[in-house]
Design a protein around this motif. Sequence first.
Motif, PDB file in Angstrom:
ATOM      1  N   ASP A 163       0.932  -1.178  -0.439  1.00 38.36           N
ATOM      2  CA  ASP A 163       0.105  -0.049  -0.324  1.00 38.36           C
ATOM      3  C   ASP A 163       1.245   1.211   0.103  1.00 38.36           C
ATOM      4  N   MET A 164       0.451   2.389  -0.447  1.00 41.13           N
ATOM      5  CA  MET A 164       1.375   3.963  -0.628  1.00 41.13           C
ATOM      6  C   MET A 164       1.780   4.141   0.879  1.00 41.13           C
ATOM      7  N   GLU A 165       0.931   3.586   1.681  1.00 39.19           N
ATOM      8  CA  GLU A 165       1.907   4.318   3.006  1.00 39.19           C
ATOM      9  C   GLU A 165       3.107   3.135   3.199  1.00 39.19           C
ATOM     10  N   SER A 166       3.420   2.325   3.004  1.00 39.31           N
ATOM     11  CA  SER A 166       4.077   1.528   3.205  1.00 39.31           C
ATOM     12  C   SER A 166       5.173   2.008   2.461  1.00 39.31           C
ATOM     13  N   GLN A 167       4.814   1.810   1.067  1.00 37.75           N
ATOM     14  CA  GLN A 167       5.944   3.210  -0.151  1.00 37.75           C
ATOM     15  C   GLN A 167       6.393   3.260   0.637  1.00 37.75           C
ATOM     16  N   ILE A 179      17.650  -5.097  10.956  1.00 37.45           N
ATOM     17  CA  ILE A 179      17.427  -5.385   9.733  1.00 37.45           C
ATOM     18  C   ILE A 179      16.062  -5.269   9.909  1.00 37.45           C
ATOM     19  N   ILE A 180      15.311  -4.721   8.641  1.00 37.70           N
ATOM     20  CA  ILE A 180      14.255  -4.129   9.549  1.00 37.70           C
ATOM     21  C   ILE A 180      13.011  -5.071   7.483  1.00 37.70           C
ATOM     22  N   LEU A 181      11.979  -5.536   8.361  1.00 37.99           N
ATOM     23  CA  LEU A 181      11.271  -5.962   7.416  1.00 37.99           C
ATOM     24  C   LEU A 181       9.448  -5.620   7.464  1.00 37.99           C
ATOM     25  N   ILE A 182       9.569  -5.093   6.112  1.00 38.06           N
ATOM     26  CA  ILE A 182       8.173  -4.937   5.391  1.00 38.06           C
ATOM     27  C   ILE A 182       6.977  -6.601   5.267  1.00 38.06           C
ATOM     28  N   GLN A 183       6.363  -6.161   5.584  1.00 39.70           N
ATOM     29  CA  GLN A 183       5.232  -7.836   6.193  1.00 39.70           C
ATOM     30  C   GLN A 183       4.079  -7.283   4.862  1.00 39.70           C
ATOM     31  N   ILE A 184       4.462  -8.257   3.531  1.00 43.28           N
ATOM     32  CA  ILE A 184       3.693  -7.830   2.220  1.00 43.28           C
ATOM     33  C   ILE A 184       2.327  -8.765   2.954  1.00 43.28           C
ATOM     34  N   PRO A 185       1.083  -8.572   3.352  1.00 41.56           N
ATOM     35  CA  PRO A 185       0.356  -9.181   3.771  1.00 41.56           C
ATOM     36  C   PRO A 185      -0.669 -10.462   2.529  1.00 41.56           C
ATOM     37  N   TYR A 186       0.198 -11.664   1.826  1.00 47.46           N
ATOM     38  CA  TYR A 186      -0.242 -11.949   0.657  1.00 47.46           C
ATOM     39  C   TYR A 186       0.810 -13.557   0.750  1.00 47.46           C
ATOM     40  N   VAL A 227      23.516 -21.656  13.032  1.00 49.35           N
ATOM     41  CA  VAL A 227      22.319 -20.607  12.995  1.00 49.35           C
ATOM     42  C   VAL A 227      22.534 -18.930  13.394  1.00 49.35           C
ATOM     43  N   VAL A 228      22.181 -18.215  12.505  1.00 45.13           N
ATOM     44  CA  VAL A 228      22.764 -17.287  12.450  1.00 45.13           C
ATOM     45  C   VAL A 228      21.231 -16.680  13.819  1.00 45.13           C
ATOM     46  N   GLY A 229      21.526 -15.999  14.931  1.00 43.07           N
ATOM     47  CA  GLY A 229      20.698 -15.500  16.075  1.00 43.07           C
ATOM     48  C   GLY A 229      20.526 -13.822  15.246  1.00 43.07           C
ATOM     49  N   THR A 230      18.884 -13.870  16.065  1.00 41.48           N
ATOM     50  CA  THR A 230      18.010 -12.468  15.358  1.00 41.48           C
ATOM     51  C   THR A 230      18.104 -11.686  17.376  1.00 41.48           C
ATOM     52  N   ASP A 231      17.480 -10.454  17.456  1.00 34.40           N
ATOM     53  CA  ASP A 231      16.763 -10.480  18.808  1.00 34.40           C
ATOM     54  C   ASP A 231      15.674  -9.704  18.123  1.00 34.40           C
ATOM     55  N   LEU A 232      14.637  -9.557  18.601  1.00 32.58           N
ATOM     56  CA  LEU A 232      13.423  -8.873  17.995  1.00 32.58           C
ATOM     57  C   LEU A 232      13.657  -7.402  19.166  1.00 32.58           C
ATOM     58  N   THR A 233      14.419  -6.217  18.299  1.00 35.20           N
ATOM     59  CA  THR A 233      13.465  -4.676  18.486  1.00 35.20           C
ATOM     60  C   THR A 233      11.853  -4.105  18.732  1.00 35.20           C
ATOM     61  N   ASP A 234      11.673  -4.278  17.370  1.00 38.19           N
ATOM     62  CA  ASP A 234      10.740  -3.723  17.500  1.00 38.19           C
ATOM     63  C   ASP A 234       9.506  -4.228  16.606  1.00 38.19           C
ATOM     64  N   PHE A 235       8.675  -3.762  16.720  1.00 35.81           N
ATOM     65  CA  PHE A 235       7.130  -4.083  15.599  1.00 35.81           C
ATOM     66  C   PHE A 235       6.635  -3.464  15.876  1.00 35.81           C
ATOM     67  N   TYR A 236       5.422  -3.005  14.585  1.00 33.63           N
ATOM     68  CA  TYR A 236       4.495  -1.972  14.416  1.00 33.63           C
ATOM     69  C   TYR A 236       4.168  -2.009  12.935  1.00 33.63           C
ATOM     70  N   LYS A 237       3.311  -1.447  13.180  1.00 38.02           N
ATOM     71  CA  LYS A 237       2.400  -1.719  11.814  1.00 38.02           C
ATOM     72  C   LYS A 237       2.152  -0.330  10.782  1.00 38.02           C
ATOM     73  N   VAL A 238       2.795  -0.214   9.803  1.00 35.79           N
ATOM     74  CA  VAL A 238       2.300   0.715   8.637  1.00 35.79           C
ATOM     75  C   VAL A 238       1.640   0.301   8.216  1.00 35.79           C
ATOM     76  N   GLY A 239       0.407   1.748   7.149  1.00 40.86           N
ATOM     77  CA  GLY A 239      -0.740   0.947   6.823  1.00 40.86           C
ATOM     78  C   GLY A 239      -0.923  -0.690   6.979  1.00 40.86           C
ATOM     79  N   ASN A 240      -1.542  -1.295   6.155  1.00 44.77           N
ATOM     80  CA  ASN A 240      -1.785  -3.082   6.357  1.00 44.77           C
ATOM     81  C   ASN A 240      -0.864  -4.214   6.543  1.00 44.77           C
ATOM     82  N   HIS A 241       0.547  -3.604   6.259  1.00 40.33           N
ATOM     83  CA  HIS A 241       1.736  -3.538   6.481  1.00 40.33           C
ATOM     84  C   HIS A 241       2.253  -3.960   8.275  1.00 40.33           C
ATOM     85  N   LEU A 242       3.203  -5.072   8.345  1.00 39.35           N
ATOM     86  CA  LEU A 242       3.610  -5.722   9.874  1.00 39.35           C
ATOM     87  C   LEU A 242       5.207  -5.142   9.431  1.00 39.35           C
TER      88      LEU A 242
END
Length: 227
Positions: A36-40, A170-177, A199-214
């Motif tokens: 969606d445009m907000e995520s773009q 890492i910042i991931l923009i999850q497209i809901p499909y 394996v390479v580990g990660t530490d979740l530092t933040d999560f939020y919603k932008v438009g319809n995307h996590l």
Amino acid sequence: MSASRPYVTLISEMTVDGKLTLKRGLSSKIIMGLMDMESQRFLHKKRTEFDAIMVGSNTIKIDNSILTNRLVEGRSPVRVVPCSDASIPPGSNVLNHDAPTIIVVSGRASPEKVEAIRQKGAEVMVCGKEAVDLELMMEGLTKRGIKRLMVEGGPTLIWLLIQKHMIDHIILIQIPYIIGGDSTPSLVGGPGVDSIGQVVGTDLTDFYKVGNHLITEYDIIYEPNGK
């Protein structure tokens, strides 16, 4: 993070099942059309926060990426493309004059191709003999004043950077499909790890919603088993 390289953030959009496109060899711009445009705008705003943006040469060949900010106020970052043999097509969008561009090649790149890139107005940086030496490339970018580097892809380059411990956040923009597919490219390519101890580990530092995307953010933990 070493003082000889920029702070590196991987920012990528991907589907719920981690796919980057519909089929191998197809442009990732296809699924970007589902954003969606907000995520773009979010993605383009992120580009303005970095000194440089980097993708691999195969991404340029398939997507013909522009890698500029076109949706929000703010400057576009320097564009960086590692391409060992300087085979980037001369008509590539990253060779236009919308933003400065650095093409990183190795010593085996043909002088003719290197000169053709320079004629387009891009800087050519030679790092390594047979293939681009990532350490030398990062040192060269640091010397050019690049302190914050954004990486958008592709999967092979991301794998190589992770193997060299060169991605910090890492910042991931999850497209809901959901797309599926056994061979459909996912975020990280390469040969992968051979055992659970790699394996390479990660530490979740933040999560939020932008438009319809996590949006999820992680720090990478370069320790055995991610601990």
